[in-house]
Scaffold this active site. Structure first.
Site, PDB file in Angstrom:
ATOM      1  N   HIS A  67      -1.113   0.634  -3.672  1.00 55.53           N
ATOM      2  CA  HIS A  67      -2.391   1.321  -3.435  1.00 55.53           C
ATOM      3  C   HIS A  67      -2.129   2.811  -3.301  1.00 55.53           C
ATOM      4  O   HIS A  67      -1.145   3.214  -2.699  1.00 55.53           O
ATOM      5  CB  HIS A  67      -3.031   0.832  -2.133  1.00 55.53           C
ATOM      6  CG  HIS A  67      -3.534  -0.571  -2.227  1.00 55.53           C
ATOM      7  ND1 HIS A  67      -3.797  -1.342  -1.136  1.00 55.53           N
ATOM      8  CD2 HIS A  67      -3.826  -1.351  -3.304  1.00 55.53           C
ATOM      9  CE1 HIS A  67      -4.238  -2.525  -1.519  1.00 55.53           C
ATOM     10  NE2 HIS A  67      -4.251  -2.570  -2.835  1.00 55.53           N
TER      11      HIS A  67
ATOM     12  N   SER B 159       0.850  -1.187   0.000  1.00 53.42           N
ATOM     13  CA  SER B 159       0.000   0.000   0.000  1.00 53.42           C
ATOM     14  C   SER B 159       0.884   1.235   0.000  1.00 53.42           C
ATOM     15  O   SER B 159       2.111   1.133   0.000  1.00 53.42           O
ATOM     16  CB  SER B 159      -0.978  -0.015   1.173  1.00 53.42           C
ATOM     17  OG  SER B 159      -0.299  -0.119   2.382  1.00 53.42           O
TER      18      SER B 159
ATOM     19  N   ASP C  92      -6.093  -7.164   0.672  1.00 51.63           N
ATOM     20  CA  ASP C  92      -5.747  -7.300  -0.742  1.00 51.63           C
ATOM     21  C   ASP C  92      -4.353  -7.909  -0.852  1.00 51.63           C
ATOM     22  O   ASP C  92      -3.419  -7.441  -0.210  1.00 51.63           O
ATOM     23  CB  ASP C  92      -5.785  -5.924  -1.424  1.00 51.63           C
ATOM     24  CG  ASP C  92      -5.601  -6.033  -2.925  1.00 51.63           C
ATOM     25  OD1 ASP C  92      -5.826  -7.132  -3.482  1.00 51.63           O
ATOM     26  OD2 ASP C  92      -5.242  -5.016  -3.550  1.00 51.63           O
TER      27      ASP C  92
END
Lengths: 273, 196
Positions: free
Chosen positions: B37, B11, B128
């Site tokens: 992300h 992320s 995720d």
């Protein structure tokens, strides 16, 4: 191996759909297609692709749903502010020189993009002499687009995108909302012809000064992409303009040399002749 | 056998972890695909930031771009998928609130590269990546997970290790730099020609 079995089932499904119904998804990019087929399985509650295939072949109501779920893309009004800025600043001034303007939005999905264009053209005074042709593979998806009805909860996001793209009006004048839905004004809808067109198998149907085909060919294999590029090239008037998605490029396509950039950053091009 | 493709997920806080990984890997000799992300932001800026941080060129992917050695970053608001020879993009629904999604990259790469894949899951604040790592391991690829105790956010690494355990699979666990060094030893990277 489990993965291979699924790949085989998908291949058989696409073969069956093409031969039985003429919808040919065999040239779609396998990686994204596989994810979409899995999403159909989840949504329609089938355990295997083979069961989905049986339903498609024997239940007439299943095919349109399948086609809609394979073809619908996620989109929003005024998605990519820079692109719409460029339409306003670069494209519309060129289009003003024509007495009548035809625009093709190929793969229009649920219609947000073509309505965004219609709003822009209205603000620039070009709407009365413009006709938009918005096409999609799926009749079900087109029906949704024709209605021009979106969840009222999405309107805040659309308004923000409109402002980011240089919109100066009060965006709420373009729709009528109740507590659930927002319906776009009929003056916008009346400038658009929605019709079915399959980029895999259909041909040139008119000549356009502007074609948008954004984030559609990312789902296609090379051969089909080249077919669509050829179709678009032959559909464009001399000096006509083409808009692609923000991460699609004209490079390495058979017609790369036939276009000059209008603005490379937002992937807007113009036919050289 | 040297992996033919490395996929990496993290992320936004994972930029430093990624730089650590690249320090261990050195000059990449295989394609390195990266999903980070992020919030929507002006294009290009994240690639430039990562390049400065890691000292190797980082480029955002265009659709259909061939798999070539070097770092390829998923563009904002697109899923990145890896085919056999080229990267593909999609604008399908978000997966676990993310587009780009780590799972989408890992699963597509697992299906196209199978045993010839190395997947690296670094610090990330959602689940995720967990399903993706399991898919990679299930199809014979190599899975590497950042040691949760070294991760800024341990949610993804911990979720991935738990999911791997449930599936009866395993991953090598280490710091980002260590994982990079392991892959360098496998032939995926070489000594930097000039240190940044």
């Amino acid at each position: 191996m489990e993965g291979d079995l699924e790949a085989l089932e998908i291949e058989l499904l696409l073969e069956a759909v093409a031969r039985r119904y003429g919808y040919d998804f065999r040239s779609y990019a396998p990686a994204s297609l596989r994810r979409r087929v899995r999403a159909v399985l989840r949504h329609e509650r089938f355990r295997t692709v083979s069961r989905l295939q049986e339903a498609i072949l024997h239940d007439p109501a299943m095919l349109p749903r399948f086609v809609a779920q394979l073809s619908v893309g996620v989109t929003g009004m005024f998605r990519d502010a820079g692109f719409y800025q460029c339409i306003r600043d670069e494209v519309i001034p060129r289009l003003r020189t024509y007495p009548f303007v035809r625009v093709w939005v190929a793969g229009c999905s649920s219609g947000e993009e073509v309505y965004s264009l219609a709003i822009l053209f209205q603000e620039e005074g070009l709407l009365p002499r413009t006709r938009f042709y918005a096409t999609d593979l799926s009749e079900m998806v087109l029906e949704r687009a024709r209605k021009g009805v979106y969840p009222v909860t999405s309107m805040r996001e659309h308004t923000e995108a409109y402002i980011a793209a240089g919109g100066r009006e009060d965006f709420s004048q373009y729709y009528v909302a109740d507590h659930r839905n927002a319906k776009l004004k009929s003056s916008l809808r009346q400038s658009i012809v929605f019709s079915q067109h399959n980029l895999v198998s259909d041909e040139v149907f008119n000549e356009f000064q502007l074609v948008l085909c954004r984030n559609v060919m990312i789902y296609f294999e090379r051969e089909l992409r080249e077919r669509v590029h050829d179709l678009i090239y032959r559909s464009l008037a001399p000096l006509g303009m083409l808009g692609l998605g923000m991460r699609e490029t004209i490079d390495f396509t058979p017609h790369a040399a036939d276009y000059a950039p209008v603005d490379e950053r937002v992937r807007l091009y113009r036919r050289r002749r | 056998m040297t992996p033919g493709l490395i996929v990496v997920g993290a992320s936004l806080g994972g930029a430093e972890a990624f730089a650590g990984f690249m320090a261990g890997l050195g000059e990449p000799r295989v394609p390195v695909a990266l999903v980070l992300h992020r919030n929507r932001q002006p294009r290009g800026s994240l690639a430039d930031y990562l390049a400065r941080l890691s000292g190797v060129p980082v480029a955002e992917v265009d659709d259909s771009q061939p798999l070539t050695p070097g770092v390829h970053l998923a563009p904002a608001d697109y899923h990145l998928l890896a085919g056999e020879r080229a990267f593909r993009l999609s604008v399908d629904e978000k997966v676990i609130h993310a587009r780009p999604s780590i799972d989408v990259l890992f699963e597509s790469a697992a299906e196209s590269h199978r045993k010839q894949l190395a997947a690296v899951l670094l610090t990330a604040a959602s689940r995720d990546g967990a399903a993706g790592v399991v898919r990679v391991a299930g199809l014979g690829g190599r899975a590497y997970v950042q040691d949760p105790s070294t991760a800024e956010s341990s949610v993804a690494p911990a979720a991935a290790l738990a999911a791997l355990g449930e599936a009866g699979r395993s991953a090598r666990v280490g710091s980002p730099r260590r994982i990079g060094e392991w892959l360098r030893a496998e032939g995926c990277g070489t000594e930097r020609r000039e240190e940044p």
